[in-house]
Scaffold this active site. Structure first.
Site, mmCIF file in Angstrom:
data_model
loop_
_atom_site.group_PDB
_atom_site.id
_atom_site.type_symbol
_atom_site.label_atom_id
_atom_site.label_comp_id
_atom_site.label_asym_id
_atom_site.label_seq_id
_atom_site.Cartn_x
_atom_site.Cartn_y
_atom_site.Cartn_z
ATOM 1 N N TYR A 195 -5.924 -3.390 2.487
ATOM 2 C CA TYR A 195 -4.985 -3.831 1.465
ATOM 3 C C TYR A 195 -4.434 -2.682 0.637
ATOM 4 O O TYR A 195 -3.640 -2.883 -0.272
ATOM 5 C CB TYR A 195 -5.662 -4.882 0.574
ATOM 6 N N TRP A 246 -5.490 -0.597 -1.705
ATOM 7 C CA TRP A 246 -5.779 -0.301 -3.107
ATOM 8 C C TRP A 246 -7.057 0.503 -3.298
ATOM 9 O O TRP A 246 -7.534 0.653 -4.420
ATOM 10 C CB TRP A 246 -5.909 -1.610 -3.895
#
Length: 779
Positions: free
Chosen positions: A118, A120
């Site tokens: 993802y 992050w």
């Protein structure tokens, strides 16, 4: 050379960065100390998670392999999430994993591998886990099944290109905080602009300016109007007027506001004629000519929970003023999430303010830190992921659907697509047991694959379900370059700590795996990490030199620790240019204008997303068995679920559990007092949380932020109680519509009761059971 004054980095500290802020760090008396960037007017407290997290018991010290997978080999297995783990040495586990990767590649091809990440996990642009895992799979497999869009903006990122043009033009190159402070008369914020969201930005952020900009605007006389169930979604400095509507009724309110403007002759007809297409079709729907129901204030009042008089007064208050309409990501993370995104832009068009300084429509302003800021005038260092020659993908929020339904057809953005048959999932940098909905369903989905591989720094729920767990370094244990496309500071992220245990950088793991797959040279291009950093920096340095600006060498930049970057002027971007001349500067829509009615979308024939914005009643509404709306919003003390075991996050919990908020009257009706532990439940699952009473929560609503690590009381059960407070055991795993298939995890319905039994212990941060001496591992 352009750099910060020495005072910005305290003596003895090393510069570093995170998605929630630039900072520096040092070891003092055996304990990590962090200090925010000296030029940040409003630092984010999330950096205080690092000291407790860096050597926490939740960290993963050695490579681990799930016992059942090691003994029985790859294949579907319901023991994932329940099994014990076996320690292995790096060479042995990489040999084992390399063989499995080759087996899947040779037998099933690239279409059987899902590359999950993802993005992050680190603010560094080289150790960007998403880029690393995708680069590896592109060179090792020639591609993989990818995901598109995000959990945060899945609906908006599909509807906006059809109706308003470029998604980044709407979000990143639009109205700025400086414009709001100087020009805006009214900010009409649907879902608010919570500082906990704008305090975070991909790649890092050196100055948190939102609070100050709202304070300056308010002092000048700007009115902030907050529409939503939570009063805290605008800061106190905004002095906001709270309009507490029923959740997921914003589209009905927007329609009624627009109806009043049209009925009173207050809409900007000249703007609509010049800059939009399809208004006459939409107006027939709005005024009731198409279906016999005018979308007026009297119609909207019972839907929204607001009075008809209040709705009409609000519409008249907007006319003739410099109005900025904003919509939080939250609104489109719900059923029919495309509609409020589209309708808010139509409301702004009817007011005629689009393209003016501080006016118009700024989708998701306040949702993330690099929105509302000037862009950098030089490119950021970026690691190439290579080319995905396979090309198949799914909308990111449909991973459980994909794993549970291989071969099933589904609709997405006007296409009929087919879910692939995934045999291996490779996840690095992310925790789907935070992002995804209906976690009991997700557990069943992960049980279907042959192999689940995870790179992780700590024992998240995703790691606990993996077959192969490879310990990854934390950002403080790496060297990197931190930067964002809309923040004027390039940061040399120095290593602050040695790796925990045997943890390794993702890059080094993938480099050694690539050697086992005969692709090492292609993956590494013969460079070490430091050589990659210098290589990636060169693009930025060359751009500075081409503009006649100081362009220090990599060594000079690294020694200085920071470097200021030039930024583009605050000129309103493409929307200002469009307003000034829509013929010369058309929008990238089929018509070149704002599409109030979209022939393209209408041609998809999707009842869940018609050709113009419309009120589509949600299915998930309060009923006797689940009478409360649950708002599962983003957390304030961590980014997603990252470092939930850090000191700042732990301090926000009560009795070890996540804290929910509800109105005192709702609590009293259930015999619940402030500080009690409660059980939230519905047909999908249940979780425990502590309760905080607040009149800043609309009656009929309970709020429980996401990010508490999933902690099942008994993993052997099919639908276990999460004792820690993860609301995604309750949320629905359905798409926003057949158009976008976005995440609907912001809202669902639940019942709540006071928990009276013996409180189960919190074990979310305890390492799972391990069989240290295992005969297979020793071979």
């Amino acid at each position: 050379m352009s750099k910060l004054p020495p005072a910005a980095i305290p003596e003895g500290f090393k510069p570093h960065s995170s998605h929630w802020g630039v900072f520096s760090a040092a070891w003092r008396d055996g304990k990590l100390t962090v200090a925010p960037h000296g030029g940040d007017p409003d630092p984010n407290g999330i950096i205080d998670n690092f000291p407790e997290a860096i050597r926490h018991k939740a960290r993963i010290a050695k490579p681990m392999v799930r016992r059942g997978w090691l003994e029985r080999g790859p294949g579907p297995d319901r023991r994932r999430g329940r099994d014990e783990y076996v320690e292995m040495e790096w060479d042995a586990v990489l040999d084992l994993l390399g063989a499995e990767l080759i087996r899947v590649r040779d037998k099933h091809g690239a279409g059987a591998v899902f590359g999950g990440s993802y993005g992050w996990s680190s603010a560094g642009r080289f150790h960007h886990a998403q880029s690393q895992v995708h680069r590896f799979l592109n060179f090792a497999y020639g591609g993989y099944v990818a995901s598109v869009n995000s959990y945060s903006s899945g609906a908006a990122s599909v509807i906006i290109p059809h109706t308003f043009g470029g998604y980044e033009d709407m979000t990143k190159h639009n109205v700025t905080w400086d414009q709001i402070a100087e020009h805006t008369d009214v900010v009409l914020a649907f879902g608010g602009m919570a500082l906990k969201n704008s305090m975070v930005a991909g790649g890092g952020i050196s100055q948190h300016v939102e609070r100050g900009a709202m304070q300056r605007a308010r002092a000048r006389g700007c009115d902030f109007l907050l529409v939503g169930p939570l009063r805290s979604d605008l800061p106190e400095e905004a002095g906001a007027e709270w309009i507490a509507n029923i959740p997921n009724t914003d589209t009905a309110l927007m329609l009624a506001l627009t109806h009043t403007l049209v009925a009173d002759g207050l809409h900007d007809r000249a703007f609509l004629d010049r800059y939009t297409v399809g208004w006459p079709v939409f107006e027939r729907y709005l005024m009731g000519e198409a279906d016999g129901q005018a979308k007026d204030a009297d119609w909207a009042a019972p839907i929204t929970g607001l009075s008809a008089d209040a709705i009409r007064a609000l519409a008249r208050r907007l006319a003739g003023r410099r109005v900025l309409v904003t919509v939080a990501h939250a609104l489109q993370r719900a059923e029919h999430g495309e509609q409020p995104v589209w309708m808010a832009g139509v409301l702004a068009a009817a007011l005629g303010q689009i393209g003016l300084p501080g006016g118009g429509y700024a989708y998701a302003l306040g949702a993330i830190g690099y929105y509302g800021r000037r862009s950098n005038a030089v490119p950021s260092p970026t690691l190439s992921q290579g080319r995905n020659r396979h090309g198949n993908y799914i909308p990111v929020a449909r991973i459980a659907d994909m794993l549970l339904n291989p071969g099933k057809e589904y609709r997405y953005n006007g296409q009929t697509r087919t879910y692939p048959d995934i045999r291996l999932v490779y996840w690095a940098g992310g925790n789907p047991f935070h992002h995804h909905q209906d976690l009991n369903r997700l557990r069943r989905a992960f049980a279907q694959v042959d192999t689940l591989v995870v790179h992780e720094l700590a024992w998240t729920a995703t790691a606990r379900h993996a077959d192969v767990v490879l310990p990854a370094t934390m950002t403080l244990e790496r060297e990197d370059i931190g930067c964002s496309s809309h923040d004027p500071l390039l940061v040399a992220m120095h290593r602050v700590a040695e790796p925990f245990g045997q943890a390794r950088d993702d890059y080094d793991i993938f480099a050694d795996l690539s050697e086992r797959m005969d692709t090492r040279d292609a993956f590494t291009e013969g460079r070490t990490t430091r050589e990659w950093l210098a290589h990636l920096y060169e693009r930025t340095r060359e751009s500075l030199a081409a503009q006649g600006l100081p362009a220090p060498s990599f060594e000079e930049f690294w020694e200085a620790g920071h470097m200021a970057l030039p930024q583009n002027p605050d000129d309103g971007g493409p929307w200002r240019a469009f307003r000034e001349d829509p013929v010369a500067n058309p929008l990238p829509t089929p018509s070149g204008r704002i599409e109030v009615f979209s022939e393209t979308i209408a041609g998809f024939n999707e009842p869940s997303c018609p050709g113009h914005p419309a009120w589509l009643p949600p299915e998930d509404v309060p009923r006797a068995e689940a009478p409360l709306h649950l708002v599962a919003n983003q957390p304030a003390t961590r980014l997603h679920s990252q470092l939930d075991f850090g000191g700042h996050s732990i301090a926000s919990k009560h009795r070890g559990r996540e804290v929910a908020a509800m109105h005192p009257d709702d609590a009293a009706a259930r015999g619940i007092g402030d500080g009690d532990v409660i059980r939230l439940f519905n047909a999908r699952g249940a979780c425990l949380a502590a309760i905080r009473l607040s009149d800043g929560v609309k009656q009929g609503v309970i709020q429980l932020q996401t990010g508490a690590w999933y902690d099942p009381a008994d993993p052997e059960e099919e639908t276990p109680l999460c004792v820690h407070g993860n609301p995604n055991v309750l949320t629905r795993d359905v798409g926003t519509s057949a158009l976008a298939q976005g995440c609907t995890g912001q809202l669902t319905t639940v019942e709540v009761e006071r928990f009276t039994g013996n409180l189960p212990p919190i074990r979310a941060f305890d390492p799972p059971g391990a069989a240290v001496h295992h005969p297979v591992a020793a071979e």
